[in-house]
Design an enzyme around this catalytic site. Structure first.
Site, PDB file in Angstrom:
ATOM      1  N   LYS A   1       0.853  -1.202   0.000  1.00 24.08           N
ATOM      2  CA  LYS A   1       0.000   0.000   0.000  1.00 24.08           C
ATOM      3  C   LYS A   1       0.887   1.250   0.000  1.00 24.08           C
ATOM      4  O   LYS A   1       0.697   2.147  -0.811  1.00 24.08           O
ATOM      5  CB  LYS A   1      -0.902   0.003   1.235  1.00 24.08           C
ATOM      6  CG  LYS A   1      -1.666   1.284   1.443  1.00 24.08           C
ATOM      7  CD  LYS A   1      -2.525   1.242   2.706  1.00 24.08           C
ATOM      8  CE  LYS A   1      -3.168   2.601   2.962  1.00 24.08           C
ATOM      9  NZ  LYS A   1      -3.972   2.606   4.207  1.00 24.08           N
TER      10      LYS A   1
ATOM     11  N   GLU B   1      10.927  -4.778   3.400  1.00 24.04           N
ATOM     12  CA  GLU B   1      10.956  -6.208   3.062  1.00 24.04           C
ATOM     13  C   GLU B   1      10.443  -6.431   1.644  1.00 24.04           C
ATOM     14  O   GLU B   1      11.032  -7.179   0.851  1.00 24.04           O
ATOM     15  CB  GLU B   1      10.102  -7.012   4.038  1.00 24.04           C
ATOM     16  CG  GLU B   1      10.567  -6.999   5.482  1.00 24.04           C
ATOM     17  CD  GLU B   1       9.901  -5.925   6.321  1.00 24.04           C
ATOM     18  OE1 GLU B   1       9.522  -4.854   5.767  1.00 24.04           O
ATOM     19  OE2 GLU B   1       9.748  -6.129   7.542  1.00 24.04           O
TER      20      GLU B   1
ATOM     21  N   GLY C   1      -4.117  -1.604   5.806  1.00 23.62           N
ATOM     22  CA  GLY C   1      -3.529  -2.839   5.281  1.00 23.62           C
ATOM     23  C   GLY C   1      -4.189  -4.087   5.833  1.00 23.62           C
ATOM     24  O   GLY C   1      -4.566  -4.989   5.096  1.00 23.62           O
ATOM     25  N   ARG C   2      -4.403  -4.132   7.164  1.00 25.98           N
ATOM     26  CA  ARG C   2      -4.964  -5.334   7.791  1.00 25.98           C
ATOM     27  C   ARG C   2      -6.459  -5.499   7.505  1.00 25.98           C
ATOM     28  O   ARG C   2      -7.044  -6.515   7.849  1.00 25.98           O
ATOM     29  CB  ARG C   2      -4.703  -5.311   9.292  1.00 25.98           C
ATOM     30  CG  ARG C   2      -5.169  -4.050   9.978  1.00 25.98           C
ATOM     31  CD  ARG C   2      -4.622  -3.967  11.376  1.00 25.98           C
ATOM     32  NE  ARG C   2      -4.943  -2.705  12.045  1.00 25.98           N
ATOM     33  CZ  ARG C   2      -4.181  -1.612  11.962  1.00 25.98           C
ATOM     34  NH1 ARG C   2      -3.063  -1.637  11.244  1.00 25.98           N
ATOM     35  NH2 ARG C   2      -4.526  -0.495  12.590  1.00 25.98           N
TER      36      ARG C   2
ATOM     37  N   GLU D   1      -2.855  -5.548  15.819  1.00 21.64           N
ATOM     38  CA  GLU D   1      -2.323  -4.269  15.299  1.00 21.64           C
ATOM     39  C   GLU D   1      -3.397  -3.186  15.375  1.00 21.64           C
ATOM     40  O   GLU D   1      -3.101  -1.990  15.409  1.00 21.64           O
ATOM     41  CB  GLU D   1      -1.824  -4.430  13.856  1.00 21.64           C
ATOM     42  CG  GLU D   1      -0.971  -3.261  13.370  1.00 21.64           C
ATOM     43  CD  GLU D   1      -0.234  -3.548  12.061  1.00 21.64           C
ATOM     44  OE1 GLU D   1      -0.855  -3.413  10.979  1.00 21.64           O
ATOM     45  OE2 GLU D   1       0.960  -3.897  12.120  1.00 21.64           O
TER      46      GLU D   1
ATOM     47  N   HIS E   1      -3.761 -31.958  20.083  1.00 18.73           N
ATOM     48  CA  HIS E   1      -2.535 -32.749  20.293  1.00 18.73           C
ATOM     49  C   HIS E   1      -1.333 -31.849  20.471  1.00 18.73           C
ATOM     50  O   HIS E   1      -0.190 -32.275  20.298  1.00 18.73           O
ATOM     51  CB  HIS E   1      -2.335 -33.680  19.093  1.00 18.73           C
ATOM     52  CG  HIS E   1      -3.516 -34.566  18.840  1.00 18.73           C
ATOM     53  ND1 HIS E   1      -3.647 -35.810  19.406  1.00 18.73           N
ATOM     54  CD2 HIS E   1      -4.647 -34.346  18.126  1.00 18.73           C
ATOM     55  CE1 HIS E   1      -4.814 -36.338  19.024  1.00 18.73           C
ATOM     56  NE2 HIS E   1      -5.433 -35.482  18.241  1.00 18.73           N
TER      57      HIS E   1
ATOM     58  N   LYS F   1      11.318   0.135  12.905  1.00 13.53           N
ATOM     59  CA  LYS F   1      11.786   0.427  11.549  1.00 13.53           C
ATOM     60  C   LYS F   1      12.909   1.468  11.583  1.00 13.53           C
ATOM     61  O   LYS F   1      13.911   1.351  10.891  1.00 13.53           O
ATOM     62  CB  LYS F   1      10.629   0.962  10.695  1.00 13.53           C
ATOM     63  CG  LYS F   1       9.538  -0.057  10.373  1.00 13.53           C
ATOM     64  CD  LYS F   1       8.443   0.577   9.530  1.00 13.53           C
ATOM     65  CE  LYS F   1       7.315  -0.400   9.231  1.00 13.53           C
ATOM     66  NZ  LYS F   1       6.200   0.248   8.478  1.00 13.53           N
TER      67      LYS F   1
END
Ligand SMILES: O=P(O)(O)OC[C@H]1O[C@](O)(CO)[C@@H](O)[C@@H]1O
Length: 534
Positions: free
Chosen positions: A211, A217, A268-269, A355, A386, A501
């Site tokens: 965005k 990254e 974004g999320r 977030e 399990h 960052k």
């Protein structure tokens, strides 16, 4: 902006605190069935049902929770959000000052959209996607040898990865024959290496999603993938497409075969129903399934404007979560889908919930008056049984659970063994766990005693389809938004990720050999691990 109140200023706050001293005891005889509790403690919609008899609530608690919803005008705030209110802000302080319009991406099915501009923009992008998919199908869009693209690799991180990946994974059963979608997210070069080793670059489209167009990254992986393509004799210019914010540094049609846009008003999320998720989903499933996915989400958005909490699944889930968090004092929430296809959904919720609501400052820049977002985690059942159910049953931490379940499997592949099918075995375990967590089990042997009173809800659908996936996604988005309103926090920014960052860029400068002040922590740490030699 009129100062909104929060949970602690509600007239029933003290009442709820009193009721929390002796919450409904799920371990009592017939606790789940008494007075038609199983049937009464349920919310039903066309696509989803919510069963919450195994929560430690009573009629009195639910009446108070309805009062909380009314006094905080939760539905009114949600309505205003959908219609373009600037909710992404902190009063009196510099902040993003943006609308919150992820719902506009799917508001395509009513008489007229509640926020016409964002829906107009979303329709334009959807039209571009339809043409893109038609060109792929028709062969107009192909590689330099005229071969069709059979693989799409999405390169993105956070909301540009987690939501899209969880939904593509959830709906793999509906994938078009011969189509594959993979994801690269981590700046760890092994993530990229592993994925590229498993695909044929010459028939692969790389979808770079960011965005902001500035995420370290993603930009590093964009370059790394391109370099691998060039070495393999594949022209990146013919293989890279982009999804980014209009005007972002990545908004450069010369650098990408196709560019799709998402907008500042979509976090974004919360962007899975924007092109951030739909390009990959469309490549995998085709446009018709994309529209079904959007329809499921849209149905939930419309339903979330219902004032009666018994008729509003995300609102009820939000209020039950607040009862567990702020009155029963539980710190985390386990989201346990009894569907292996949803194996990445809890990871998406970690970002979408934590977030959004991992905040300690109110919308007025003041310290919050009550605890906010819980720790969210989870894995599919029955596998979790399990792995970590020992702690959930007999640990010192009580962890509220949200189960997800489906009457039918996606594939239909099954076999009746010892009188039951595998799908029936899956559901038998799901229901057994709900009862066991609630009622517990006494024993003379203290090591075999189950305390019970471990609360859970079940979100249930007939089958995990594109439509019900859209509904489940939007249900959690709305639940998270409602909880942010209850805590009076801004669920739509993420200042907490900025410091890391900034400090990472200092380490990168030190690694490049830039002179940092003598004796800086960066230099000391790097000398300690000797990576400066790299
Ligand atoms: O899509 P972008 O701009 O690359 O951002 C990726 C992610 O990084 C964050 O900004 C911080 O984690 C998320 O909110 C976002 O989803």
């Amino acid at each position: 902006m009129q100062k909104t109140i929060d949970l602690s200023s509600c007239s029933v706050f003290e009442k709820l605190q009193e009721l929390a001293v002796k919450p409904y005891d799920l371990t009592e005889e017939k606790s789940l069935e008494r007075n038609g509790r199983l049937e009464r403690y349920a919310c039903r919609s066309k696509l989803l049902q919510l069963f919450f008899a195994a929560q430690r609530v009573s009629d009195e608690v639910l009446d108070c929770l309805q009062q909380v919803a009314d006094e905080l005008k939760l539905v009114e705030q949600f309505r205003k959000m959908r219609r373009g209110a600037v909710l992404n802000r902190i009063e009196g302080y510099e902040s993003e000052n943006r609308q919150v319009l992820h719902t506009g991406c799917r508001d395509m099915f009513a008489e007229s959209p509640v926020e016409p501009e964002i829906t107009r923009l979303a329709r334009l992008e959807l039209e571009k996607l339809k043409i893109f998919l038609q060109e792929l199908e028709g062969g107009q869009l192909c590689n330099s040898e005229g071969k069709p693209f059979d693989t799409l690799v999405q390169v993105g991180i956070g909301g540009s990865d987690l939501g899209p990946r969880s939904v593509v994974e959830a709906l793999k059963q509906y994938c078009r024959p011969g189509r594959t979608v993979r994801f690269i997210s981590n700046v760890d070069p092994d993530d990229c290496a592993r994925v590229l080793a498993e695909i044929s670059l010459d028939t692969t489209l790389v979808n770079i999603v960011s965005k902001s167009g500035t995420t370290l990254e993603t930009l590093a992986n964009d370059q790394l993938v391109r370099s691998v393509m060039e070495k393999a004799g594949v022209d990146p210019a013919r293989h890279c497409i982009a999804v980014t914010g209009k005007g972002s540094p990545m908004d450069n049609p010369k650098r990408y075969l196709r560019s799709f846009y998402m907008f500042d008003s979509i976090g974004g999320r919360f962007s899975t129903t924007s092109m951030v998720g739909l390009v990959a989903l469309g490549f995998a499933l085709g446009i018709a399934r994309v529209m079904e996915f959007l329809q499921g989400a849209a149905a939930v958005d419309y339903g979330a404007e219902e004032e009666d909490i018994f008729k509003n699944i995300p609102l009820m889930m939000a209020l039950l979560g607040v009862w567990n968090r702020n009155f029963l004092g539980y710190n985390s929430l386990a989201v346990l889908p009894y569907s292996q296809a949803l194996h990445r959904f809890s990871a998406h919720l970690q970002q979408c919930d934590m977030e959004s609501n991992g905040k300690s400052v109110s919308r007025y820049g003041e310290p919050v008056t009550c605890r906010t977002g819980p720790l969210v985690w989870g894995e599919p059942g029955t596998n979790g049984q399990h792995a970590f159910y020992q702690l959930l049953h007999q640990g010192t931490e009580v962890v509220p659970i949200e189960f997800l379940g489906f009457a039918k499997s996606q594939s239909g592949l099954d076999r009746r063994i010892d009188g039951t099918t595998s799908q029936e075995k899956l559901l038998a375990n799901l229901f057994a766990q709900m009862v066991a967590f609630a009622t517990g089990c006494d024993s003379e042997n203290p090591n075999r005693k189950f305390a019970g009173n471990r609360p859970s809800s079940l979100l249930f659908a007939d089958r995990l389809t594109p439509e019900t996936m859209g509904a489940i996604l939007a249900t959690y988005e709305a639940k998270i938004v409602f909880q942010g309103f209850i805590w009076n926090i801004n669920s739509f920014d993420q200042e907490g990720v900025q410091l890391g960052k900034i400090l990472a860029s200092r380490f990168l400068r030190a690694m490049k050999g830039d002179e940092l002040e003598h004796g800086s922590i960066e230099v000391k740490l790097l000398d300690l691990v000797n990576t400066r030699a790299l």
